[in-house]
Scaffold this active site. Sequence first.
Site, PDB file in Angstrom:
ATOM      1  N   TYR A 124    -108.494   5.636  26.583  1.00  0.00           N
ATOM      2  CA  TYR A 124    -109.186   6.733  27.261  1.00  0.00           C
ATOM      3  C   TYR A 124    -108.540   8.088  26.986  1.00  0.00           C
ATOM      4  O   TYR A 124    -109.147   9.134  27.185  1.00  0.00           O
ATOM      5  CB  TYR A 124    -109.198   6.456  28.761  1.00  0.00           C
ATOM      6  CG  TYR A 124    -110.241   7.219  29.546  1.00  0.00           C
ATOM      7  CD1 TYR A 124    -111.481   6.645  29.825  1.00  0.00           C
ATOM      8  CD2 TYR A 124    -109.992   8.493  30.023  1.00  0.00           C
ATOM      9  CE1 TYR A 124    -112.427   7.327  30.549  1.00  0.00           C
ATOM     10  CE2 TYR A 124    -110.935   9.184  30.749  1.00  0.00           C
ATOM     11  CZ  TYR A 124    -112.158   8.604  31.011  1.00  0.00           C
ATOM     12  OH  TYR A 124    -113.102   9.289  31.737  1.00  0.00           O
ATOM     13  N   LYS A 171    -106.594  -7.473  29.766  1.00  0.00           N
ATOM     14  CA  LYS A 171    -107.207  -8.275  28.713  1.00  0.00           C
ATOM     15  C   LYS A 171    -106.093  -8.791  27.782  1.00  0.00           C
ATOM     16  O   LYS A 171    -106.201  -8.782  26.558  1.00  0.00           O
ATOM     17  CB  LYS A 171    -108.233  -7.449  27.932  1.00  0.00           C
ATOM     18  CG  LYS A 171    -109.165  -8.278  27.033  1.00  0.00           C
ATOM     19  CD  LYS A 171    -110.084  -9.204  27.799  1.00  0.00           C
ATOM     20  CE  LYS A 171    -111.016  -9.954  26.847  1.00  0.00           C
ATOM     21  NZ  LYS A 171    -111.852 -10.957  27.562  1.00  0.00           N
ATOM     22  N   ASP A 204    -113.029  -8.962  32.321  1.00  0.00           N
ATOM     23  CA  ASP A 204    -114.419  -9.402  32.380  1.00  0.00           C
ATOM     24  C   ASP A 204    -114.665 -10.341  33.552  1.00  0.00           C
ATOM     25  O   ASP A 204    -115.683 -10.258  34.242  1.00  0.00           O
ATOM     26  CB  ASP A 204    -114.853 -10.038  31.058  1.00  0.00           C
ATOM     27  CG  ASP A 204    -113.820 -10.965  30.451  1.00  0.00           C
ATOM     28  OD1 ASP A 204    -112.649 -10.911  30.864  1.00  0.00           O
ATOM     29  OD2 ASP A 204    -114.172 -11.739  29.543  1.00  0.00           O
ATOM     30  N   ASP A 228    -111.597   3.169  34.554  1.00  0.00           N
ATOM     31  CA  ASP A 228    -112.771   4.040  34.587  1.00  0.00           C
ATOM     32  C   ASP A 228    -114.041   3.218  34.753  1.00  0.00           C
ATOM     33  O   ASP A 228    -114.923   3.560  35.549  1.00  0.00           O
ATOM     34  CB  ASP A 228    -112.828   4.860  33.299  1.00  0.00           C
ATOM     35  CG  ASP A 228    -113.972   5.853  33.297  1.00  0.00           C
ATOM     36  OD1 ASP A 228    -114.144   6.559  34.302  1.00  0.00           O
ATOM     37  OD2 ASP A 228    -114.697   5.910  32.298  1.00  0.00           O
TER      38      ASP A 228
END
Length: 334
Positions: A124, A171, A204, A228
Amino acid sequence: MSHTVTLIPGDGIGPEVTAAVVRILDGAGVRIEWDRHDAGITAVEKTGETLPASLLDSIRRHRIALKGPVTTPVGEGFTSVNVALRKALDLYVNLRPVSNLDGVKSRFEDVDLVIVRENTEDLYAGLEHVVVPGVVESLKIITERASRRIAAFAFTHAREHGRRRVTAIHKANIMKLSDGLFLETCRAVAKDWPDITYDERIVDAACMSLVMKPSQFDVLLLPNLYGDIVSDLAAGLVGGLGLVPGANLGERIGVFEAVHGSAPDIAGKNIANPTALLMSALMMLRALGESDAAGRIRAALGRVLVDGRVRTRDLGGSATTMEFAEEIVRVVRA
């Protein structure tokens, strides 16, 4: 008690919702001297800069700011003012409490969680370049230092606000080095907080769990990009971005802002909902030691929403931005 606060109205609907919030705080008797500055498009038009030095100096001097939404061009134009502001002031924490508002129907009625998002690095941060024509590389930077201080903030916030659990979102099953470092650091910090339960979720799977049973979460601890995305998802659980607050925090500086965009399609129409910025302003008031005023305004907002007679269009009503603000002022003074 009187306070001096940097005010950044922003652009699009920013000036309208900002004016409404300033009116509510004034109507509730909070004494604030506003030091107004422009950023983004409005600043470029006046100074040629998106983030003028005078604005940064004002925030450093007063150490607290209230910020309306600022447009970020998509795929072109200047880089994000929000990202630049966080970097310039080392606002390493993005804090977004998410909970239901009385009088606002949503799919869930038991949402009460806090998003703690690292704010300075990861994908980001926008570190990207063209390798050769047709090939772009973006750099995902994760450091032990940034991961440690955001994890420490999450556990400190949990303890100070009576929360019992911190969940690190990652992740690391795929990005074993970058997200692996973030996770390894969070685990090390968690050992210093034995009174706070610590667990982990793959991003996820965490998203799926949030939309199935959000009440299972308490404090969510995330790197920048996941934070975000997940914070916007969480806002959708309680009615959308127009209702939830946000703050960007550093060691001695706090910038409190609405988390929604500038909505240029409705700018100037006086129909935007100021609730998100108002909720952010209530976080600001608590940081200023004005908890009593924050509580009174929050109670008045709740009564107006439950009553339902005066609502902005996004909530099914017909009130203008300022009519909604004036109704809150009327109730808080009653």
